[in-house]
Design an enzyme around this catalytic site. Sequence first.
Site, mmCIF file in Angstrom:
data_model
loop_
_atom_site.group_PDB
_atom_site.id
_atom_site.type_symbol
_atom_site.label_atom_id
_atom_site.label_comp_id
_atom_site.label_asym_id
_atom_site.label_seq_id
_atom_site.Cartn_x
_atom_site.Cartn_y
_atom_site.Cartn_z
ATOM 1 N N ASN A 1 3.875 2.365 9.353
ATOM 2 C CA ASN A 1 3.763 3.249 8.299
ATOM 3 C C ASN A 1 3.167 2.730 7.176
ATOM 4 O O ASN A 1 2.944 1.879 6.953
ATOM 5 C CB ASN A 1 5.227 3.933 7.741
ATOM 6 C CG ASN A 1 6.153 3.721 8.500
ATOM 7 O OD1 ASN A 1 5.579 4.699 9.861
ATOM 8 N ND2 ASN A 1 7.607 4.563 8.117
ATOM 9 N N ILE A 2 1.878 3.679 6.749
ATOM 10 C CA ILE A 2 0.823 3.001 5.916
ATOM 11 C C ILE A 2 1.301 3.114 4.210
ATOM 12 O O ILE A 2 1.497 2.098 3.439
ATOM 13 C CB ILE A 2 -0.266 4.317 6.068
ATOM 14 C CG1 ILE A 2 -1.736 3.167 5.286
ATOM 15 C CG2 ILE A 2 0.756 5.360 4.892
ATOM 16 C CD1 ILE A 2 -2.952 4.149 5.305
ATOM 17 N N ASP A 3 2.610 3.583 4.324
ATOM 18 C CA ASP A 3 3.374 3.367 2.900
ATOM 19 C C ASP A 3 4.271 1.513 2.854
ATOM 20 O O ASP A 3 4.626 1.175 1.715
ATOM 21 C CB ASP A 3 4.376 3.682 2.060
ATOM 22 C CG ASP A 3 5.264 4.192 2.847
ATOM 23 O OD1 ASP A 3 5.186 3.590 4.373
ATOM 24 O OD2 ASP A 3 5.934 5.588 3.232
ATOM 25 N N GLN B 1 -2.042 14.241 14.256
ATOM 26 C CA GLN B 1 -0.797 14.394 14.509
ATOM 27 C C GLN B 1 -1.397 16.342 14.800
ATOM 28 O O GLN B 1 -1.532 17.198 14.196
ATOM 29 C CB GLN B 1 -0.211 13.678 14.315
ATOM 30 C CG GLN B 1 0.454 14.913 12.911
ATOM 31 C CD GLN B 1 1.470 13.861 12.256
ATOM 32 O OE1 GLN B 1 1.717 13.284 10.836
ATOM 33 N NE2 GLN B 1 2.609 14.198 12.950
ATOM 34 N N LYS C 1 -0.309 10.640 0.163
ATOM 35 C CA LYS C 1 0.558 9.208 -0.389
ATOM 36 C C LYS C 1 -0.174 8.006 -0.224
ATOM 37 O O LYS C 1 -0.402 7.113 -1.198
ATOM 38 C CB LYS C 1 1.618 8.876 0.601
ATOM 39 C CG LYS C 1 2.985 8.371 0.447
ATOM 40 C CD LYS C 1 4.514 7.968 -0.014
ATOM 41 C CE LYS C 1 4.456 6.847 -0.468
ATOM 42 N NZ LYS C 1 6.074 6.735 0.589
ATOM 43 N N HIS D 1 6.571 11.174 13.896
ATOM 44 C CA HIS D 1 5.438 10.248 13.973
ATOM 45 C C HIS D 1 5.783 10.062 15.550
ATOM 46 O O HIS D 1 4.829 9.026 16.228
ATOM 47 C CB HIS D 1 5.161 8.751 13.244
ATOM 48 C CG HIS D 1 6.379 8.514 13.184
ATOM 49 N ND1 HIS D 1 7.512 8.317 14.011
ATOM 50 C CD2 HIS D 1 7.371 7.384 11.687
ATOM 51 C CE1 HIS D 1 9.176 7.646 13.109
ATOM 52 N NE2 HIS D 1 8.380 7.080 11.816
ATOM 53 N N LYS E 1 8.248 4.147 -1.543
ATOM 54 C CA LYS E 1 9.538 5.031 -1.000
ATOM 55 C C LYS E 1 9.307 5.590 -2.480
ATOM 56 O O LYS E 1 9.542 7.143 -2.874
ATOM 57 C CB LYS E 1 10.568 5.049 -0.331
ATOM 58 C CG LYS E 1 10.319 4.662 1.072
ATOM 59 C CD LYS E 1 9.347 5.339 2.559
ATOM 60 C CE LYS E 1 9.226 4.879 3.340
ATOM 61 N NZ LYS E 1 8.961 5.328 4.354
ATOM 62 N N LEU F 1 0.483 5.121 10.130
ATOM 63 C CA LEU F 1 0.688 6.866 9.904
ATOM 64 C C LEU F 1 0.342 7.142 8.791
ATOM 65 O O LEU F 1 0.820 6.788 7.346
ATOM 66 C CB LEU F 1 2.561 6.793 10.203
ATOM 67 C CG LEU F 1 2.720 5.857 11.704
ATOM 68 C CD1 LEU F 1 3.822 5.885 12.592
ATOM 69 C CD2 LEU F 1 1.912 6.930 12.943
#
Length: 478
Positions: free
Chosen positions: A221-223, A160, A97, A193, A366, A83
């Site tokens: 999540n890519i993070d 998206q 990000k 998402h 984050k 994502l």
Amino acid sequence: MIHTSVTLKDERRQCCSFSFNIKDFDGFKKLFHRFLQVKGPSVDWAKISRPPEELIQPYDRIKARGLPDNIAVSLNKLAVVKLNGGLGTSMGCKGPKSLISVRNENTFLDLTVKQIEHLNKTFNADVPLVLMNSFNTDEDTKKILQKYKHHQVKIHTFNQSRYPRINKESLLPIAKSMGTSGENAEAWYPPGHGDIYASFQNSGLLDKLIAEGKEYIFVSNIDNLGATVDLFILNHLMSQPADKRCEFIMEVTDKTRADVKGGTLIQYEDRLRLLEIAQVPKAHVDEFKSVTKFKIFNTNNLWISLPAIKRLQEKNSMDLEIIVNPKTLDGGLNVIQLETAVGAAIKSFNNAMGVNVPRSRFLPVKTSSDLLLVMSNLYTLDAGSLTMSKKREFPTTPHVKLGSSFTKVQEFLARFENIPDMLELDHLTVSGDVTFGKNVSLKGTVIIIANHGDRIDIPAGAMLENKIVSGNLRILDH
């Protein structure tokens, strides 16, 4: 709503040049109509119960089954979806990000590509990477993808949807035209998402991957730097009998006090269901946050059957709870965004289950406090994957809280000559104007507070163990 659809028809020709298209509009229209119809909380608290034990399996039980010799056959039926719709604004960065450097000059995207390339080379497999971008991240991401042309990973992207923000009072879209710049810059948003299912199908990529023999996607999540492909979970999915094939696995992990707001899995009307804090009646919020009643939370690492997504999309039977996200724009206007969550679809899939995984599979970045942890010697980097250093005696990560002077990545980096040794750290709080010299070592509980107008320079080579540092300490070049 009639006014909006008329405007859209008038500008239908323009749609080709913008990411907002007719399918986006249809999706928004359905979501908006459902929003108007839904009244009150989406769950009846009295009907909630804990899921049966067999529906949330401990990871160790799945791992104990081992791996077959031909695990590459299973890998060739997998695609990895990241994502990638978020910007780095909360960390003071422009652009996606995923392009922030997190370790040894590697960005989130670099690490992801390295992980999957390592899998493909090790097992002679063909696991593609799919990025779900948003209109905020698509252009910058596509430019950077050129650098991976010679890597052993096929990379696909899809966008998206782009939905209009709604005036909280009038419930009308605030967009003046279909554009995304100028006065319209704040008029649009990517709708969470949960939009992955419709966007994936609309892009044609869902059918393409199925045609290539892919059966499952691993979504995360890519993070989240802990979200790597787990061969034991993959093998569990692939080894089920055809009539009992699990169509959806949600990785959950044990809650700590830091995770009390995270969504949890419940049993509701004989189905496994994701319960988010936004759905909880106010009278029960404290109960929801309790670590004793709801012991696990959703990591958003999900394994989902591609044919099942296709079936549910074609039947239009994926009923995702609406998350109403209120925002105040720069000019003070109150708007709402209607969003959905990818994990909420668990109730629609057959034989869905949770797997209680180790905390190491949930390592989200984050904030700059998270960034400090992953840049430190607490972790070792191997083939794009971060693992806790064997030199650390306790497997838990320290609790790190950096003050507002560290919020932006550039400011954060300027305050450390290099990242301190944190192998024996339990807790770190830093507040105010504080800098760290080279080769500082932090152990136990360390609290450093520079009051307003003061500055603290931690000298090179300092070792702080169970210390509170306050006041003013300046180190100037002679």
